[in-house]
Design a protein around this motif. Structure first.
Motif, PDB file in Angstrom:
ATOM      1  N   ASP A   2       0.810  -1.139  -0.068  1.00  0.00           N
ATOM      2  CA  ASP A   2       0.007   0.086   0.119  1.00  0.00           C
ATOM      3  C   ASP A   2       0.934   1.331   0.114  1.00  0.00           C
ATOM      4  O   ASP A   2       1.981   1.102   0.374  1.00  0.00           O
ATOM      5  CB  ASP A   2      -0.862   0.137   1.269  1.00  0.00           C
ATOM      6  CG  ASP A   2      -2.043  -1.198   1.287  1.00  0.00           C
ATOM      7  OD1 ASP A   2      -2.510  -1.771   0.030  1.00  0.00           O
ATOM      8  OD2 ASP A   2      -2.426  -1.459   2.231  1.00  0.00           O
ATOM      9  N   GLY A   3       0.196   2.312  -0.356  1.00  0.00           N
ATOM     10  CA  GLY A   3       0.875   3.780  -0.363  1.00  0.00           C
ATOM     11  C   GLY A   3       1.337   4.245   0.853  1.00  0.00           C
ATOM     12  O   GLY A   3       2.310   4.882   1.259  1.00  0.00           O
ATOM     13  N   SER A   4       0.714   3.551   1.823  1.00  0.00           N
ATOM     14  CA  SER A   4       0.847   3.808   3.346  1.00  0.00           C
ATOM     15  C   SER A   4       2.439   3.497   3.872  1.00  0.00           C
ATOM     16  O   SER A   4       3.122   3.685   4.620  1.00  0.00           O
ATOM     17  CB  SER A   4      -0.104   3.346   4.512  1.00  0.00           C
ATOM     18  OG  SER A   4      -0.261   1.910   4.322  1.00  0.00           O
ATOM     19  N   VAL A   5       2.726   2.151   3.016  1.00  0.00           N
ATOM     20  CA  VAL A   5       4.014   1.608   3.298  1.00  0.00           C
ATOM     21  C   VAL A   5       5.070   2.018   2.094  1.00  0.00           C
ATOM     22  O   VAL A   5       6.216   2.255   2.722  1.00  0.00           O
ATOM     23  CB  VAL A   5       3.888  -0.036   3.058  1.00  0.00           C
ATOM     24  CG1 VAL A   5       4.995  -0.616   3.340  1.00  0.00           C
ATOM     25  CG2 VAL A   5       2.877  -0.572   4.194  1.00  0.00           C
ATOM     26  N   ALA A   6       4.684   2.211   1.186  1.00  0.00           N
ATOM     27  CA  ALA A   6       5.742   2.345   0.156  1.00  0.00           C
ATOM     28  C   ALA A   6       6.000   4.112   0.154  1.00  0.00           C
ATOM     29  O   ALA A   6       7.219   4.379  -0.042  1.00  0.00           O
ATOM     30  CB  ALA A   6       5.122   2.310  -1.323  1.00  0.00           C
ATOM     31  N   ALA A   7       5.013   4.836   0.698  1.00  0.00           N
ATOM     32  CA  ALA A   7       5.400   6.180   1.161  1.00  0.00           C
ATOM     33  C   ALA A   7       4.533   6.930   2.187  1.00  0.00           C
ATOM     34  O   ALA A   7       3.664   7.561   2.164  1.00  0.00           O
ATOM     35  CB  ALA A   7       5.012   7.123  -0.124  1.00  0.00           C
ATOM     36  N   PRO A   8       5.246   6.568   3.378  1.00  0.00           N
ATOM     37  CA  PRO A   8       4.593   6.920   4.681  1.00  0.00           C
ATOM     38  C   PRO A   8       4.640   8.293   4.924  1.00  0.00           C
ATOM     39  O   PRO A   8       3.544   8.533   5.631  1.00  0.00           O
ATOM     40  CB  PRO A   8       5.573   6.208   5.509  1.00  0.00           C
ATOM     41  CG  PRO A   8       7.034   6.121   4.940  1.00  0.00           C
ATOM     42  CD  PRO A   8       6.293   5.917   3.418  1.00  0.00           C
ATOM     43  N   ALA A   9       5.417   9.017   4.221  1.00  0.00           N
ATOM     44  CA  ALA A   9       5.308  10.578   4.589  1.00  0.00           C
ATOM     45  C   ALA A   9       4.267  11.214   3.663  1.00  0.00           C
ATOM     46  O   ALA A   9       3.872  12.535   3.764  1.00  0.00           O
ATOM     47  CB  ALA A   9       6.728  11.016   4.310  1.00  0.00           C
ATOM     48  N   LEU A  10       3.606  10.617   2.728  1.00  0.00           N
ATOM     49  CA  LEU A  10       2.665  11.137   1.628  1.00  0.00           C
ATOM     50  C   LEU A  10       1.418  11.665   2.348  1.00  0.00           C
ATOM     51  O   LEU A  10       0.870  12.841   1.999  1.00  0.00           O
ATOM     52  CB  LEU A  10       2.405  10.113   0.834  1.00  0.00           C
ATOM     53  CG  LEU A  10       1.804  10.624  -0.442  1.00  0.00           C
ATOM     54  CD1 LEU A  10       2.416  11.765  -1.183  1.00  0.00           C
ATOM     55  CD2 LEU A  10       1.008   9.333  -1.540  1.00  0.00           C
TER      56      LEU A  10
END
Length: 224
Positions: A68-76
């Motif tokens: 998920d994006g929460s794992v791949a880009a946590p700062a997003l």
């Protein structure tokens, strides 16, 4: 024959000011819309699956992980919410503060772009936290050793599109902020004024005379 030049100049000045105000309102609306769209796209992308990684399990066999994006880009998520908060601040900001917020919008857009590009160029590294949770293996070299294949989805591109909109919105703020209309009067502090009737103000000598006669100068006419 009268000279029409003064009248023409007088008519031209309000027209130029009205046109400048119109451009300012248009620039403000477009800037805020760009930033809202940028924050919304980035936040939507963050909730989706950014990549699919196939890994070799220590116990044998292979496993497919959806990252998920929460794992791949946590700062997003923090960057996206900062953009949306910046829109609310811009709606009531003064001229000088608008320029600062415009620069900040560009910086946030560049940070979102960096997160997206890093995830797309190396989806394996972006999935490191999920791989460690699934296998117990840590360390960059060890994590990459168990990756069989990794493929990015289209969602990071949506975040990258949001980053481009944020940069464009920030640039438009810097270009048009000087002509934006001022904030609403409801955000301005108004100090109420109380009208004082000089004749209703008690005189010190009169008050002393009333006390000498046994009267209370602070008593209202209707009091007993």
């Amino acid at each position: 024959m009268t000279d029409p030049t003064p009248d023409t100049a007088a008519d031209t000045q309000p027209t130029a000011e009205a046109e400048r105000a119109r451009r300012g309102r248009r620039g403000k609306n477009r800037s805020l819309l760009l930033l809202v769209a940028a924050g919304a796209l980035s936040l939507l992308s963050w909730t989706q699956s950014w990549s699919t990684v196939i890994i070799t399990m220590p116990s044998g066999g292979e496993q497919t992980l959806a990252i998920d994006g929460s794992v791949a880009a946590p700062a997003l998520t923090a960057l996206s919410l900062s953009l949306l908060a910046l829109v609310a601040a811009l709606a009531i900001a003064g001229r000088g503060f608008r320029l600062i917020l415009g620069v900040l919008a560009i910086v946030l857009g560049l940070c979102i772009a960096l997160e997206s590009v890093l995830s797309m160029t190396d989806p394996g590294a972006a999935a490191a936290a999920a791989i460690t949770a699934a296998t117990g293996i840590a360390g960059s070299a060890s994590v990459h050793a168990v990756i069989v294949s990794a493929a990015s989805s289209a969602w990071p591109f949506l975040a990258l599109a949001g980053a481009v909109l944020a940069v464009l919105g920030g640039a438009l703020i810097l270009a048009t902020a000087r002509n934006w209309p001022g904030s609403s009067r409801k955000y301005q502090t108004v100090t109420p004024r109380l009208a004082v009737d000089p004749e209703s103000t008690p005189d010190a000598i009169d008050s002393w005379d009333d006390l000498s006669r046994g009267d209370d100068p602070t008593r209202l006419p209707g009091d007993r």
